[in-house]
Design a protein around this motif. Structure first.
Motif, PDB file in Angstrom:
ATOM      1  N   ALA A   1       0.830  -1.207   0.000  1.00  0.00           N
ATOM      2  CA  ALA A   1       0.000   0.000   0.000  1.00  0.00           C
ATOM      3  C   ALA A   1       0.865   1.258   0.000  1.00  0.00           C
ATOM      4  CB  ALA A   1      -0.924  -0.017   1.223  1.00  0.00           C
ATOM      5  N   VAL A   2       1.917   1.263   0.821  1.00  0.00           N
ATOM      6  CA  VAL A   2       2.825   2.418   0.857  1.00  0.00           C
ATOM      7  C   VAL A   2       3.490   2.611  -0.504  1.00  0.00           C
ATOM      8  CG1 VAL A   2       4.961   3.317   1.882  1.00  0.00           C
ATOM      9  CG2 VAL A   2       3.211   2.288   3.339  1.00  0.00           C
ATOM     10  N   ALA A   3       3.896   1.509  -1.136  1.00  0.00           N
ATOM     11  CA  ALA A   3       4.539   1.602  -2.449  1.00  0.00           C
ATOM     12  C   ALA A   3       3.576   2.141  -3.504  1.00  0.00           C
ATOM     13  CB  ALA A   3       5.073   0.235  -2.864  1.00  0.00           C
ATOM     14  N   LEU A   4       2.329   1.660  -3.493  1.00  0.00           N
ATOM     15  CA  LEU A   4       1.354   2.124  -4.480  1.00  0.00           C
ATOM     16  C   LEU A   4       1.061   3.615  -4.334  1.00  0.00           C
ATOM     17  CD1 LEU A   4      -1.189  -0.857  -4.477  1.00  0.00           C
ATOM     18  CD2 LEU A   4       0.367  -0.198  -6.321  1.00  0.00           C
ATOM     19  N   VAL A   5       1.041   4.089  -3.087  1.00  0.00           N
ATOM     20  CA  VAL A   5       0.743   5.507  -2.850  1.00  0.00           C
ATOM     21  C   VAL A   5       1.933   6.393  -3.199  1.00  0.00           C
ATOM     22  CG1 VAL A   5       0.210   7.225  -1.075  1.00  0.00           C
ATOM     23  CG2 VAL A   5      -1.016   5.043  -1.109  1.00  0.00           C
ATOM     24  N   PHE A   6       3.127   5.991  -2.765  1.00  0.00           N
ATOM     25  CA  PHE A   6       4.262   6.906  -2.850  1.00  0.00           C
ATOM     26  C   PHE A   6       5.149   6.713  -4.075  1.00  0.00           C
ATOM     27  CE2 PHE A   6       3.329   7.307   1.703  1.00  0.00           C
ATOM     28  CZ  PHE A   6       3.392   8.685   1.835  1.00  0.00           C
ATOM     29  N   LEU A   7       5.040   5.586  -4.779  1.00  0.00           N
ATOM     30  CA  LEU A   7       5.893   5.400  -5.947  1.00  0.00           C
ATOM     31  C   LEU A   7       5.675   6.494  -7.000  1.00  0.00           C
ATOM     32  CD1 LEU A   7       8.082   3.600  -7.145  1.00  0.00           C
ATOM     33  CD2 LEU A   7       6.288   2.206  -8.197  1.00  0.00           C
ATOM     34  N   PRO A   8       4.438   6.901  -7.269  1.00  0.00           N
ATOM     35  CA  PRO A   8       4.276   8.019  -8.217  1.00  0.00           C
ATOM     36  C   PRO A   8       4.720   9.366  -7.642  1.00  0.00           C
ATOM     37  CG  PRO A   8       2.248   6.710  -8.025  1.00  0.00           C
ATOM     38  CD  PRO A   8       3.139   6.319  -6.899  1.00  0.00           C
ATOM     39  N   LEU A   9       4.931   9.423  -6.312  1.00  0.00           N
ATOM     40  CA  LEU A   9       5.238  10.691  -5.652  1.00  0.00           C
ATOM     41  C   LEU A   9       6.694  10.789  -5.213  1.00  0.00           C
ATOM     42  CD1 LEU A   9       2.058  10.919  -3.366  1.00  0.00           C
ATOM     43  CD2 LEU A   9       2.412  11.965  -5.608  1.00  0.00           C
ATOM     44  N   THR A  10       7.540   9.904  -5.707  1.00  0.00           N
ATOM     45  CA  THR A  10       8.942   9.939  -5.265  1.00  0.00           C
ATOM     46  C   THR A  10       9.614  11.260  -5.617  1.00  0.00           C
ATOM     47  OG1 THR A  10       9.537   8.761  -7.300  1.00  0.00           O
ATOM     48  CG2 THR A  10       9.303   7.440  -5.291  1.00  0.00           C
ATOM     49  N   GLY A  11       9.252  11.836  -6.754  1.00  0.00           N
ATOM     50  CA  GLY A  11       9.820  13.134  -7.126  1.00  0.00           C
ATOM     51  C   GLY A  11       9.429  14.224  -6.153  1.00  0.00           C
ATOM     52  N   VAL A  12       8.161  14.221  -5.716  1.00  0.00           N
ATOM     53  CA  VAL A  12       7.681  15.214  -4.746  1.00  0.00           C
ATOM     54  C   VAL A  12       8.390  15.037  -3.410  1.00  0.00           C
ATOM     55  CG1 VAL A  12       5.663  16.067  -3.495  1.00  0.00           C
ATOM     56  CG2 VAL A  12       5.447  15.340  -5.896  1.00  0.00           C
ATOM     57  N   VAL A  13       8.488  13.775  -2.957  1.00  0.00           N
ATOM     58  CA  VAL A  13       9.167  13.496  -1.688  1.00  0.00           C
ATOM     59  C   VAL A  13      10.642  13.888  -1.778  1.00  0.00           C
ATOM     60  CG1 VAL A  13       9.792  11.705  -0.023  1.00  0.00           C
ATOM     61  CG2 VAL A  13       7.553  11.638  -1.157  1.00  0.00           C
ATOM     62  N   ALA A  14      11.271  13.655  -2.940  1.00  0.00           N
ATOM     63  CA  ALA A  14      12.682  14.018  -3.118  1.00  0.00           C
ATOM     64  C   ALA A  14      12.869  15.531  -2.991  1.00  0.00           C
ATOM     65  CB  ALA A  14      13.181  13.535  -4.475  1.00  0.00           C
TER      66      ALA A  14
END
Length: 585
Positions: free
Chosen positions: A290-303
């Protein structure tokens, strides 16, 4: 036979310790067998987020440790070999990969434990091949993990009759936040979320913990597993700290959200599979997916967020700090030795600069440069100490014969480079300071002779570095030949100097002691340089044991020994004369 409470506790703690040790053995065996390949996999998996994610799953599935993967990723990120976004994608994959092993161990495989241990021990003891031995180590580790789970379940079952434990678990189940924090702290201390999830699974099998409490413990284990790499990279630069911190942020955000919906999560998991032990493992896998599905598209934002939280701080480059000593490579001796060799070359470059500048000090009486050389020697000492400590850590790991020989060669060469730095700083620069203070001048002929000897030693330093890198026997022989050349040149230059003294040359008379001391110290430096050639030639059987002539026992006369390969002198060239400060050890 009923066990006492003390025996049950001892067996339970022993089972947990055995589980942690088994996890470590598997990780160590796989790392030593495939460590270099796994690192290349991590470095290659950065072309896209999805590719990086699956590479993270693969690597961690083999290593059985998301912490180990996190440290490898942090090392690559610190050297700007991958972006923060790519590193976060790998970390998300690593979190999912760590759950795959837990899924496998959730099935009843305890009967395989003796087979794995026997097969692993047999492979480790019967083969000389490093790959087979390390796979055997991993097999023993898997067997110990299965054995430990059996011991934990058996010990836990004996606790079900306790009056205190059910009450304690019931109270803990009523406080999911406290359970979450307890699990996070325990997992951080254990440095293994896999081991803790398997422990919770075993306790659930024995009926010690309820499913709702198990979910809170699993969430805490996932957050605690992300704390360990953050703590281990706390002293690193911003680039290295961003991936572990980002992984902790993503896991914590997911866990904090789900803590408020534990009953709903439990109902969903029970629809999939109601079995309590499997429920614990499924919760572990489901959370990370679930964490991967939510944040994988958002890795650029988190970076980008991490770049603001942990900005790059421009600092003056500190030559005394190691750049290539990867602490996470110690489990893979071949990689660690390559890192140490690369750092040793940087140490050699620093010593080479000191030696080159030392001649400028004598020629120009440059006091500022003299102080810079002394400061650089401090940097050499610190870097040498870092390399030595790194190699000492590596010596605790199992190495094959070639790796052990390379380990010794690197340590010996770094020690000799440090000695050279001391000779330059404590001897040559003291002589230069005396020359400047007393306003002494070498004769033009004497200065040219010193420059000639210095140039030869400089060339030999470059040759020694090449020998160290290539381990080429031909270059090693060439370097030893230079030792004979230097000895002959020293004698010739001393004779020329005494001729000028005898002729009454005022400059030669005033600087006689300085002149001879400089020549002697340059020769000592060359002696340390040539030491790198001995282990290479010795390993190939190209060195004679002694240069002494055989002595006739009856007559006491010296007779020439049988013809053998000539070995240049060693010990006499390295001895310090009376007024020389001995090199540090």
């Amino acid at each position: 036979m009923d066990l006492s409470g003390t025996e049950v506790i001892i067996n339970l703690v022993g089972g947990v310790a055995l589980l942690l040790w088994g996890v470590r053995m598997v990780r160590t065996g796989i790392t030593r067998a495939f460590g270099a390949w796994l690192r290349r996999m991590v470095a290659a998996g950065t072309s896209s987020r999805l590719r990086a994610f699956f590479f993270g799953i693969l690597v961690t599935g083999l290593l059985q440790s998301s912490t180990a993967t996190a440290l490898v990723v942090a090392g690559f990120a610190s050297r700007a070999m991958m972006t923060t976004a790519a590193a976060l994608a790998i970390m998300l994959g690593a979190d999912v990969g760590s759950t795959l092993v837990a899924q496998v161990f959730s099935f009843d495989l305890k009967s395989l434990s003796p087979l794995l241990i026997v097969a692993g021990v047999t492979a480790f003891l019967s083969s000389e091949r490093a790959l087979i031995r390390q796979l055997g180590r991993a097999g023993v580790g898997l067997g110990l993990m299965l054995l430990s789970l059996k011991l934990i379940v058996g010990s836990s079952a004996a606790l079900r009759g306790s009056e205190i434990l059910p009450l304690l678990m019931e109270r803990l189940g009523d406080e999911p936040l406290i359970a979450f924090l307890v699990a996070a702290v325990l997992t951080w201390l254990a440095h293994s979320s896999l081991a803790m999830v398997l422990l919770f699974m075993s306790l659930a099998t024995a009926g010690i913990i309820e499913p709702l409490l198990g979910l809170a413990l699993v969430l805490g284990a996932n957050v605690g597993g992300a704390i360990a790499p953050v703590a281990m990279t706390a002293g690193s630069g911003a680039l290295a700290r961003r991936p572990p911190v980002g992984n902790l942020m993503m896991r914590f955000a997911g866990a904090a959200l789900l803590l408020g919906f534990l009953p709903e999560c439990l109902a969903l998991l029970e629809r999939l599979e109601g079995d309590s032990p499997r429920l614990i493992v499924n919760a572990h896998t489901g959370f990370n997916l679930a964490v991967a599905l939510v944040f994988l598209p958002l890795t650029g934002v988190v970076a980008k967020l991490l770049e603001r939280l942990l900005p790059d701080v421009e600092q003056e480059e500190d030559d005394s700090r190691p750049r290539y000593l990867d602490p996470d490579a110690v489990d893979t001796p071949s990689v660690a030795l390559a890192s140490a060799a690369r750092e040793t070359l940087r140490l050699g470059d620093m010593v080479e600069q000191m030696l080159r500048q030392s001649m400028e000090v004598f020629c120009k009486d440059d006091q500022k440069l003299l102080r810079e050389i002394s400061t650089r020697d401090d940097d050499v000492d610190k870097l040498y100490e870092a390399i030595k400590i790194y190699l000492t850590r590596l010596s605790r790991e199992e190495m094959d014969r070639e790796e052990s020989q390379r380990h010794t060669a690197i340590l010996t060469f770094t020690t000799n480079l440090e000695h050279i730095g001391d000779i330059i700083d404590k001897n040559l620069m003291e002589l230069a300071a005396k020359k400047i203070k007393n306003r002494l001048l070498f004769s033009s002929s004497g200065l040219k002779e010193i420059e000639k000897l210095h140039a030869v030693v400089m060339d030999n330093l470059g040759l020694a570095l090449n020998v160290f890198v290539s381990e080429d026997a031909g270059l090693a022989r060439q370097l030893l030949d230079q030792k004979v050349t230097i000895r002959a040149l020293e004698q010739k230059l001393a004779e020329l100097h005494f001729e000028r003294v005898s002729a009454g040359r005022q400059e030669s008379i005033e600087t006689s002691a300085l002149h001879l001391d400089v020549i002697r110290d340059l020769k000592r430096i060359n002696g340390h340089l040539t030491s790198v050639a001995y282990p290479i030639l010795e390993s190939r059987g190209e060195l004679a044991q002694s240069r002494l002539r055989k002595r006739d026992a009856a007559s006491g006369s010296d007779k020439p020994a049988k013809k053998r390969q000539k070995l240049p002198e060693e010990a006499s060239d390295l001895e310090a004369s009376g007024n020389c400060r001995p090199a540090k050890t």
